[in-house]
Design an enzyme around this catalytic site. Structure first.
Site, mmCIF file in Angstrom:
data_model
loop_
_atom_site.group_PDB
_atom_site.id
_atom_site.type_symbol
_atom_site.label_atom_id
_atom_site.label_comp_id
_atom_site.label_asym_id
_atom_site.label_seq_id
_atom_site.Cartn_x
_atom_site.Cartn_y
_atom_site.Cartn_z
ATOM 1 N N THR A 40 0.845 -1.189 0.000
ATOM 2 C CA THR A 40 0.000 0.000 0.000
ATOM 3 C C THR A 40 0.884 1.245 0.000
ATOM 4 O OG1 THR A 40 -0.135 0.409 2.387
ATOM 5 C CG2 THR A 40 -1.628 -1.253 1.481
ATOM 6 N N CYS A 41 0.302 2.367 -0.373
ATOM 7 C CA CYS A 41 1.007 3.648 -0.259
ATOM 8 C C CYS A 41 0.532 4.363 1.001
ATOM 9 C CB CYS A 41 0.784 4.511 -1.498
ATOM 10 S SG CYS A 41 -0.948 4.830 -1.871
ATOM 11 N N SER A 42 0.225 3.592 2.033
ATOM 12 C CA SER A 42 -0.258 4.112 3.309
ATOM 13 C C SER A 42 0.699 3.683 4.415
ATOM 14 C CB SER A 42 -1.662 3.569 3.595
ATOM 15 O OG SER A 42 -2.038 3.787 4.940
ATOM 16 N N GLY B 13 6.099 7.350 1.143
ATOM 17 C CA GLY B 13 5.948 6.338 2.186
ATOM 18 C C GLY B 13 5.079 5.197 1.712
ATOM 19 N N PHE B 14 5.490 3.964 1.999
ATOM 20 C CA PHE B 14 4.648 2.823 1.640
ATOM 21 C C PHE B 14 4.976 1.614 2.513
ATOM 22 C CE2 PHE B 14 8.295 2.723 -1.210
ATOM 23 C CZ PHE B 14 8.662 1.392 -1.254
#
Length: 308
Positions: free
Chosen positions: A10-12, A106-107
């Protein structure tokens, strides 16, 4: 069905979207485990083993729960048990790449494999080879790059690349990527920083670039002639209204005499470094172009910080 390995990415950086999902999958699939990560990334944080879960009204209440048992019945329609840590071992095999690790947004990623799998398999592409239809990154023309560097005051050590010769995106290539990749074989190249400006009535015709909101914090920390530092009250006002009209309003933001074009507005003080939004300055107006939801989140964060 015949595959032995699956990557969840994810890009979270929200553990509810990351470690909680992996943990729930491991509990539901007895024949699946977390694979040992490879060595491609030498700078990272390991996965989290514990985390709180925010209440649906966290922005107003600031409430966090550490266990599902703490969640009141009225909130259990939105908050479910699988959002919380489940005691699954091995989440340290997950990987978190933070923004400062490599000039990225960030990922998170985790590699899941069937228990007993001893080798990595080559997975066939779902819809053909996607690389064939995506132009590789390219080096920008020296003249174009020099104009951008001068406008934003970028130091020589910042390595700019274009996503492709037809893409409007400019990126900062990380040292790690420049060591292992060549333009011909690279589809991505680091943090998107600038974008060639498209026609927009809010946009001064003299401004050929805009700052990508993902890179506003990076540029704010870097400093330069296009970074405007504001005190708490002026920054909150700008976040709330997302624009300022009239020469007096532009001057009150410290932008009088600034050449028209893209810029970054940031919060003063060491603890405010990186709290930045991208914007546009014209002779008689200022417009914030970072998304509205980003501005709202920053308002919530800044409102909790000491004024200065």
């Amino acid at each position: 069905p015949g595959s032995e390995r699956l990557v969840y990415s994810t890009c979270s950086l929200n553990p509810v979207e990351n470690e909680a999902v992996v943990s729930a999958a491991l509990r539901q699939c007895e024949n699946v485990c977390l694979a040992a990560p490879g060595s491609e990334f030498d700078v990272f944080d390991v996965g989290m083993s514990s985390w709180p879960v925010p209440a649906p009204d966290f922005a107003q209440s600031g409430t966090l729960w550490s266990a599902f048992e703490d969640v009141p019945d009225a909130a259990r329609e939105d908050i479910v048990a699988t959002m919380f840590p489940t005691g699954i071992d091995g989440l340290d095999r997950c990987r978190r790449i933070l923004p400062h690790h490599g000039n990225c947004g960030g990922f998170f990623f985790a590699v899941l494999e069937k228990a007993g799998s001893a080798k990595q398999v080559e997975l066939p592409p779902a819809c053909g080879d996607s690389r064939a239809s995506v132009p590789p990154v390219c080096d920008p023309s020296p003249e174009h790059a020099a104009g951008l560097r001068e406008f934003f005051g970028l130091p020589d050590g910042v390595n700019l690349r274009r996503r492709s010769d037809v893409s409007p995106l400019w990126c900062v290539e990380t040292p790690r990527l420049s060591e292992i990749a060549t333009p011909e074989g690279t589809l991505g190249c680091g943090l998107p920083v600038f974008c060639d400006a498209r026609p927009d009535p809010r946009w001064p015709s003299e401004a050929p670039w805009r700052v990508c909101h993902e890179a506003a914090g990076w540029l704010g920390r870097l400093g330069g002639p296009r970074v405007v530092v504001l005190d708490t009250q002026r920054f909150l006002n700008l976040l709330q209204h997302r624009q300022a009209q009239g020469p007096d309003a532009v001057a009150a933001l410290g932008c009088a005499g600034m050449a028209p074009g893209s810029c970054v507005f940031g919060l003063s003080g060491e603890d405010g470094r990186g709290i930045c939004v991208s914007g546009v300055v014209a002779a008689d107006s200022v417009v914030v172009v970072s998304p509205a939801d980003v501005c709202r989140r920053f308002q919530e964060v800044v409102a909790r910080m000491p004024a200065r």
